[in-house]
Each structure stands twice: as structure tokens, then as C-alpha cells.
Write a protein that holds these residues in place. Structure first.
Motif, PDB file in Angstrom:
ATOM      1  N   THR A 161      33.825  14.237 121.357  1.00  0.00           N
ATOM      2  CA  THR A 161      34.071  12.800 121.407  1.00  0.00           C
ATOM      3  C   THR A 161      34.938  12.411 120.218  1.00  0.00           C
ATOM      4  N   VAL A 162      35.571  11.265 120.334  1.00  0.00           N
ATOM      5  CA  VAL A 162      36.372  10.744 119.223  1.00  0.00           C
ATOM      6  C   VAL A 162      35.468  10.583 117.997  1.00  0.00           C
ATOM      7  N   GLY A 163      34.261  10.120 118.196  1.00  0.00           N
ATOM      8  CA  GLY A 163      33.313   9.950 117.088  1.00  0.00           C
ATOM      9  C   GLY A 163      32.987  11.268 116.397  1.00  0.00           C
ATOM     10  N   LEU A 219      46.535   8.783 116.752  1.00  0.00           N
ATOM     11  CA  LEU A 219      46.911  10.182 116.530  1.00  0.00           C
ATOM     12  C   LEU A 219      46.617  11.011 117.782  1.00  0.00           C
ATOM     13  N   LEU A 220      45.457  10.787 118.385  1.00  0.00           N
ATOM     14  CA  LEU A 220      45.082  11.517 119.600  1.00  0.00           C
ATOM     15  C   LEU A 220      45.948  11.097 120.793  1.00  0.00           C
ATOM     16  N   LYS A 221      46.329   9.832 120.826  1.00  0.00           N
ATOM     17  CA  LYS A 221      47.232   9.375 121.896  1.00  0.00           C
ATOM     18  C   LYS A 221      48.569  10.103 121.816  1.00  0.00           C
ATOM     19  N   ARG A 222      49.083  10.298 120.589  1.00  0.00           N
ATOM     20  CA  ARG A 222      50.355  11.019 120.427  1.00  0.00           C
ATOM     21  C   ARG A 222      50.198  12.480 120.844  1.00  0.00           C
ATOM     22  N   ASN A 228      52.211  14.317 123.880  1.00  0.00           N
ATOM     23  CA  ASN A 228      52.903  15.600 123.689  1.00  0.00           C
ATOM     24  C   ASN A 228      52.321  16.715 124.558  1.00  0.00           C
ATOM     25  N   GLY A 229      51.259  16.419 125.288  1.00  0.00           N
ATOM     26  CA  GLY A 229      50.702  17.381 126.232  1.00  0.00           C
ATOM     27  C   GLY A 229      49.703  18.373 125.656  1.00  0.00           C
ATOM     28  N   TYR A 230      49.195  18.099 124.435  1.00  0.00           N
ATOM     29  CA  TYR A 230      48.279  19.049 123.797  1.00  0.00           C
ATOM     30  C   TYR A 230      46.804  18.761 124.060  1.00  0.00           C
ATOM     31  N   VAL A 231      46.478  17.505 124.343  1.00  0.00           N
ATOM     32  CA  VAL A 231      45.084  17.138 124.614  1.00  0.00           C
ATOM     33  C   VAL A 231      45.024  16.183 125.789  1.00  0.00           C
ATOM     34  N   SER A 232      43.829  16.079 126.356  1.00  0.00           N
ATOM     35  CA  SER A 232      43.574  15.036 127.350  1.00  0.00           C
ATOM     36  C   SER A 232      42.427  14.184 126.824  1.00  0.00           C
ATOM     37  N   ARG A 233      42.489  12.893 127.134  1.00  0.00           N
ATOM     38  CA  ARG A 233      41.442  11.944 126.723  1.00  0.00           C
ATOM     39  C   ARG A 233      40.824  11.382 127.985  1.00  0.00           C
ATOM     40  N   LYS A 234      39.505  11.523 128.094  1.00  0.00           N
ATOM     41  CA  LYS A 234      38.812  11.029 129.285  1.00  0.00           C
ATOM     42  C   LYS A 234      37.485  10.386 128.874  1.00  0.00           C
ATOM     43  N   ARG A 235      37.137   9.343 129.578  1.00  0.00           N
ATOM     44  CA  ARG A 235      35.829   8.707 129.356  1.00  0.00           C
ATOM     45  C   ARG A 235      34.719   9.687 129.713  1.00  0.00           C
ATOM     46  N   ASP A 236      33.682   9.690 128.893  1.00  0.00           N
ATOM     47  CA  ASP A 236      32.524  10.549 129.156  1.00  0.00           C
ATOM     48  C   ASP A 236      31.774   9.982 130.355  1.00  0.00           C
ATOM     49  N   GLU A 257      28.851  10.447 131.347  1.00  0.00           N
ATOM     50  CA  GLU A 257      27.456  10.119 131.037  1.00  0.00           C
ATOM     51  C   GLU A 257      27.331   8.891 130.139  1.00  0.00           C
ATOM     52  N   ASP A 258      28.400   8.566 129.412  1.00  0.00           N
ATOM     53  CA  ASP A 258      28.407   7.393 128.535  1.00  0.00           C
ATOM     54  C   ASP A 258      29.840   6.872 128.476  1.00  0.00           C
ATOM     55  N   GLU A 259      30.139   5.884 129.292  1.00  0.00           N
ATOM     56  CA  GLU A 259      31.497   5.349 129.433  1.00  0.00           C
ATOM     57  C   GLU A 259      32.071   4.821 128.119  1.00  0.00           C
ATOM     58  N   ARG A 260      31.204   4.535 127.132  1.00  0.00           N
ATOM     59  CA  ARG A 260      31.698   4.032 125.841  1.00  0.00           C
ATOM     60  C   ARG A 260      32.374   5.137 125.033  1.00  0.00           C
ATOM     61  N   GLN A 261      32.065   6.385 125.349  1.00  0.00           N
ATOM     62  CA  GLN A 261      32.590   7.532 124.610  1.00  0.00           C
ATOM     63  C   GLN A 261      33.850   8.078 125.289  1.00  0.00           C
ATOM     64  N   VAL A 262      34.812   8.471 124.450  1.00  0.00           N
ATOM     65  CA  VAL A 262      36.013   9.137 124.953  1.00  0.00           C
ATOM     66  C   VAL A 262      35.951  10.586 124.493  1.00  0.00           C
ATOM     67  N   ARG A 263      36.115  11.496 125.436  1.00  0.00           N
ATOM     68  CA  ARG A 263      36.100  12.929 125.127  1.00  0.00           C
ATOM     69  C   ARG A 263      37.526  13.446 125.031  1.00  0.00           C
ATOM     70  N   ILE A 264      37.730  14.301 124.049  1.00  0.00           N
ATOM     71  CA  ILE A 264      39.039  14.893 123.817  1.00  0.00           C
ATOM     72  C   ILE A 264      38.936  16.383 124.121  1.00  0.00           C
ATOM     73  N   SER A 265      39.833  16.857 124.972  1.00  0.00           N
ATOM     74  CA  SER A 265      39.860  18.268 125.355  1.00  0.00           C
ATOM     75  C   SER A 265      41.271  18.812 125.204  1.00  0.00           C
ATOM     76  N   LEU A 266      41.346  20.071 124.857  1.00  0.00           N
ATOM     77  CA  LEU A 266      42.632  20.749 124.758  1.00  0.00           C
ATOM     78  C   LEU A 266      43.190  21.014 126.155  1.00  0.00           C
ATOM     79  N   THR A 267      44.485  20.851 126.300  1.00  0.00           N
ATOM     80  CA  THR A 267      45.160  21.259 127.525  1.00  0.00           C
ATOM     81  C   THR A 267      45.540  22.738 127.360  1.00  0.00           C
ATOM     82  N   LYS A 268      46.101  23.306 128.409  1.00  0.00           N
ATOM     83  CA  LYS A 268      46.577  24.687 128.326  1.00  0.00           C
ATOM     84  C   LYS A 268      47.601  24.824 127.191  1.00  0.00           C
ATOM     85  N   SER A 269      48.479  23.845 127.100  1.00  0.00           N
ATOM     86  CA  SER A 269      49.500  23.821 126.043  1.00  0.00           C
ATOM     87  C   SER A 269      48.856  23.746 124.662  1.00  0.00           C
TER      88      SER A 269
END
Length: 152
Positions: free
Chosen positions: A60-62, A78-81, A85-93, A95-107
């Protein structure tokens, strides 16, 4: 250097201040990192965010903010940039819509291999052996923790 408790502490020069030593060392470190990271189109804070994700993906961002000692309002742009650039994806959790999860892309995952030599370059630029670097890192971390505790 003048010691605390000495009456002449009011007359410290800038070179006597711990804060200035840390500040100027940080600038020197960034000057070494910049050309290494420019090759990948990364800023130093973006690189740190990727390092955190390379250690543990899907945070999570937190969680990332805690690891990086950054507030979410600093980390989010910073995470939006990194996402642009295609390095991460940001998606709402889900289980808890208030949280944003950050995951690495293949790139983003493959970038880890490409940037692997950066640590070696920094180690060489420091011109210190591993024991000295580890000792210094531990002292600086302890200082950071003591100052953070003092500020609360």
C-alpha cells in the motif's frame, strides 16, 4: 570541534555542525546517483520507491511511506510518474477501497536487473570498506530514529 556543554557552542562554524555534514553528504551522494539514474530516466526518490517494491511487491502507499519516511502526499505524485513510465501499477485494494496498492509491472521487475550495478558504483565512490559503510549506516539510522523520537 566544540562540544555541547562548552560555553563557546554559540560560535560553531558551519563545518562544525552535524546537520551540515549530513546535508552536504546527502548532496554529494545525490551527485553520484544522478548520472547513474539518468540512464534509466529515474529520480533518486523514484529509485528508492522501486527498491522498496523490489524487496516486497504489492504494497500500500501507506506501507511504502513508512519504509521511505515519506508522507502519502509526497509519495503519490512520485508513484504516478512511475506508473506513467510503465514501472508500477496503482490499484484500489478490493478489501479496503481507501487503500491504494502499488505493484511492479513486468517492466518494473526487469528494471531491477538493469540497475543492479548502481550499488556497486556507489560502494566504489564511497571509498570505504563494507565494515565501515555498515557501521556508518547503522550510526546514521540510529541518529535518525533518535531525532524522530525526539520530535514527537
Amino acid at each position: 570541534m566544540t562540544k555541547a556543554g562548552n560555553n563557546s557552542i554559540d560560535h560553531l562554524g558551519i563545518e562544525d555542525l552535524l546537520c551540515f555534514s549530513l546535508y552536504s553528504a546527502n548532496h554529494a551522494m545525490n551527485r553520484v546517483y544522478k548520472p547513474l539514474l539518468d540512464k534509466f530516466g529515474l529520480t533518486y526518490p523514484q529509485y528508492l520507491a522501486l527498491l522498496v517494491l523490489w524487496q516486497e511487491d504489492n504494497q500500500t502507499v501507506g506501507q511504502m511511506g513508512e519504509r521511505l519516511f515519506l508522507e502519502s502526499n509526497t509519495l503519490t505524485p512520485l508513484l504516478k510518474r512511475l506508473e506513467t513510465n510503465g514501472y508500477v501499477s496503482r490499484k484500489r485494494d478490493p478489501e479496503d477501497e481507501r487503500q491504494v496498492r502499488i505493484s511492479l509491472t513486468k517492466s518494473g521487475k526487469s528494471l531491477k536487473k538493469e540497475t543492479g550495478s548502481i550499488s556497486v558504483c556507489i560502494f566504489e565512490a564511497a571509498s570505504m570498506d563494507e565494515t565501515a559503510i555498515t557501521r556508518l549506516k547503522n550510526q546514521i539510522s540510529s541518529l535518525r530514529d533518535n531525532l524522530a523520537q525526539s520530535a514527537t
